[in-house]
Design a protein around this motif. Sequence first.
Motif: not given
Length: 177
Positions: A107-114, A118-126
Motif C-alpha cells: 500500500y505504501l508503494s501504491l501511494i508512492q506510485s500516485l 510533496p505539497a499534498l503529502i506534507c499536508t496529509a502528514k500534517f
Amino acid sequence: MEVYIQVAVLWNRSLVQRSAAVSSGSRCCLVYRHAVAMGTNAKEEMQKFTDKNSRLARPLSPHITIYSWSVPMMMSITHRGTGVGLSAGVAVFAVSALVLPGDFASYLSLIQSLSLGPALICTAKFGLAFPVAFHSFNGIRHLMWDLGKGFRMPEVYRSGYAVIALSVLSAIALAAL
C-alpha cells in the motif's frame, strides 16, 4: 403490634404520600410514593412549561447562541473531537489491516506510485500529526489540572495558547520528516 400512619403533603407541585410503619420494637419503615397533583398530568405540565417559555421568548437550554465562545471551550470540544477521531482512525486502520489483502509495503508503494507531490503529502502528514500532537499536549494539560495546578483564568488561557502553539509546531516538524 404495628400502626401505619399515612401523611399526604403537597411538595413541589406533586403529591407525596408518606407511610410509616411504627411498631413497639426498634424497626421503622418509611415509604414515599409520588403522584402528580390532582387535576394535572405530565402532558399538561409539559405543555404549561413550553407555553411559558414561548411566551417569555426563552431559547431552549442549553442553546448554542447564548454562550460566548472562548479558548477553553474550544479546547475542550477539540480535545474530545480529536479523541474520538483518533480512536475511530485506529479502529479503521486495525480492521483494514486484518481484512484487506496485501501488506503495508504494497500500500505504501501504491501511494508512492500516485506521484501526489510533496505539497499534498506534507499536508496529509500534517493532517495526521496535528490531532495526535494536540490530544497529547492537551492531555498533559489535563493531567496538570488533575494535580490542582493552572486553574486561574489567566493560566487556563496561557496553557491553552501554549498547547495550540506546541501542537502546530510539532505537527509541522512531524510533517517535514
